[in-house]
Design an enzyme around this catalytic site. Structure first.
Site, PDB file in Angstrom:
ATOM      1  N   HIS A   1      31.084  43.775  36.396  1.00  0.00           N
ATOM      2  CA  HIS A   1      31.437  43.356  35.033  1.00  0.00           C
ATOM      3  C   HIS A   1      30.200  43.063  34.175  1.00  0.00           C
ATOM      4  CE1 HIS A   1      35.657  43.342  35.868  1.00  0.00           C
ATOM      5  NE2 HIS A   1      35.553  42.421  36.802  1.00  0.00           N
TER       6      HIS A   1
ATOM      7  N   ASP B   1      40.237  43.821  46.030  1.00  0.00           N
ATOM      8  CA  ASP B   1      41.289  42.966  45.498  1.00  0.00           C
ATOM      9  C   ASP B   1      42.551  43.732  45.111  1.00  0.00           C
ATOM     10  OD1 ASP B   1      39.708  44.089  43.561  1.00  0.00           O
ATOM     11  OD2 ASP B   1      39.252  42.228  42.515  1.00  0.00           O
TER      12      ASP B   1
ATOM     13  N   HIS C   1      40.024  45.306  39.304  1.00  0.00           N
ATOM     14  CA  HIS C   1      39.688  45.073  37.903  1.00  0.00           C
ATOM     15  C   HIS C   1      38.833  46.228  37.383  1.00  0.00           C
ATOM     16  CE1 HIS C   1      40.351  41.121  39.778  1.00  0.00           C
ATOM     17  NE2 HIS C   1      40.865  40.772  38.613  1.00  0.00           N
TER      18      HIS C   1
END
Length: 439
Positions: free
Chosen positions: A112, A240, A153
């Site tokens: 990120h 995840d 994500h």
């Protein structure tokens, strides 16, 4: 004695001295259970599988990638540098022919972290994959690199760093941003004007299971990789997507992750997210290690695994099949121009507002890139935030043509003479010159 078909290097760095808080999902226990599991299973007793210690990334390694405001020391700790150094060590093992494959089981994560860094967002301060890639490009020359991000994500930071790089293919397979942080990663996001189609986002519906992920690999990712022909394939191996993860909504299994790794066949894997510390990570990481080593992983089963319970619905299957068909078209026949931003003279300009959720920082940017038919284009980013005044970063790409080299140097001179910038940074990849000025 059992022998790996592919020699594998495994780099561990649990980062004992770094955690956002003692009970935060991103803490050292993420890797301690995995470390114990791999040793209990006798992974390092297999001939050809070896554990290594990480390197320590340098300030120059970070400045080769990021515009850190005000500087590297204020946005990352030594743990971040060792995590990035673990990824670098993995790449060195492969590039120097010491191992066929390498897996960097390190933290803190990095995907990120964007081109400009004012602080921490999504638990990430510096982008460890990008720091790794640009170090080996510096050492071993230009490389065509494919980064496949399988974290739940969207890898918005890696996307941002390589948005204008025509020699880097970035593919992110993630839970739909309409349902999960960071709220980005849609099919329309295809890259900048000089690298259109080199960014691909595959947003999957919640509750996607092994069937959906593996369909994406078979019917989209592998055909695109065959066309792009990378020198190096890197898996941002976030975990995840697992059905037991506490902060996501997907239904991937440990065996599914291992099968994905076998199909993708990356040279290097780097751990990103994954927060089911006991119920998923030890088993997923074991499966990935066995798959990368070319060994059988059918016996790998996590607790509470029931394929009938986590199987996706026919509606999800149909949605994913249609999405793959559309994404193939966007890669092989991208639109004539990006849909984010506008043309201003010979530049393509876009504005961005970015929120650093971990540190509570708000940032604004004006980004402009030279539209160049011959290279990835010189890049200029003006940036300001709630913690830093107006600053600027200029990048001359590693494949820069003579014209873009000249334009970049002129931009740097003008920033000194005319600009009202508190901090000025120039990344000149072409001539390997990295400069940072604070006034």
């Amino acid at each position: 004695m059992l022998q790996a078909k592919n020699s594998l290097g495994v780099i561990f760095f649990p980062a004992f001295d770094w955690a956002i808080s003692p009970t935060h999902p991103e803490r050292e226990e993420r890797l301690l259970y995995t470390q114990d599991q791999l040793r209990e299973e006798g992974l390092f007793d297999i001939e050809g599988i070896t554990e290594y210690k990480p390197e320590i990334a340098t300030r120059e390694d970070v400045e080769r990638v990021h515009f850190c405001v005000p500087d590297v020391s204020t946005v990352c700790t030594k743990s971040h540098l060792i995590s990035a150094g673990g990824a670098i060590k993995a790449a060195q093992l492969v590039m120097e022919g010491k191992k066929d494959k390498a897996f960097a089981l390190v933290r803190p994560p990095g995907h990120h972290a964007m081109k400009v860094v004012h602080g921490s967002r999504g638990f990430c301060n510096i982008n460890i994959e990008a720091v790794m890639v640009e170090r080996i490009r510096e050492q071993y020359g230009p490389l065509r690199v494919a980064i496949i991000d399988t974290d739940c994500h969207h890898g918005d930071g890696t996307q941002d760093i390589y948005w204008h790089d025509r020699n880097t293919l970035f593919i992110s397979i993630h839970q739909d941003g309409r349902t999960l942080y960071p709220g980005t990663g849609f099919p329309i996001e295809l890259g900048g004007p000089n690298a259109l189609g080199k960014t691909l986002n595959i947003p999957l519906p919640p509750n996607t299971s092994d069937r959906g992920f593996l369909h994406v690999i078979d019917h989209l990712v592998l055909p695109v990789l065959e066309d792009f022909k990378p020198d190096l394939i890197i898996n941002s191996a976030g975990q995840d997507n697992h059905f037991s993860d506490p902060i996501t909504n997907m239904n991937f299994s440990a065996r599914g992750y291992a099968m994905l790794s076998r199909k993708l066949n990356p040279h290097i894997a780097v751990l990103e997210g994954g927060y089911a510390i006991q119920g998923a990570l030890p088993y997923v990481n074991l499966g990935i290690c066995l798959a990368m080593a070319g060994l059988d992983f059918d016996h790998v089963r996590e607790p509470d695994f029931d394929p009938a319970i986590i199987e996706q619905t026919p509606q999800v299957t149909e949605y994913i099949e249609k999405l793959c068909d559309e994404m193939r078209k966007l890669y092989f026949a991208p639109p004539p121009a990006p849909r984010q931003g506008e043309v201003s003279g010979e530049h393509f300009v876009r504005t961005k507002d970015i929120y650093y959720d971990t540190d509570g920082i708000s940032e604004s940017q004006v980004e402009s890139v030279v539209m160049c038919p011959d290279c990835s284009g010189t890049l200029k980013i003006e940036t300001w935030s709630t913690v830093n005044p107006l600053s600027v970063g200029i990048q001359i790409p590693i494949d820069a043509c003579d014209r873009c080299v000249g334009l970049g140097k002129r931009m740097l001179e003008e920033a000194h003479v005319k600009g009202n910038y508190r901090y000025i940074q120039c990344i000149n990849r072409k001539e390997k010159e990295y400069t940072h000025y604070g006034f």
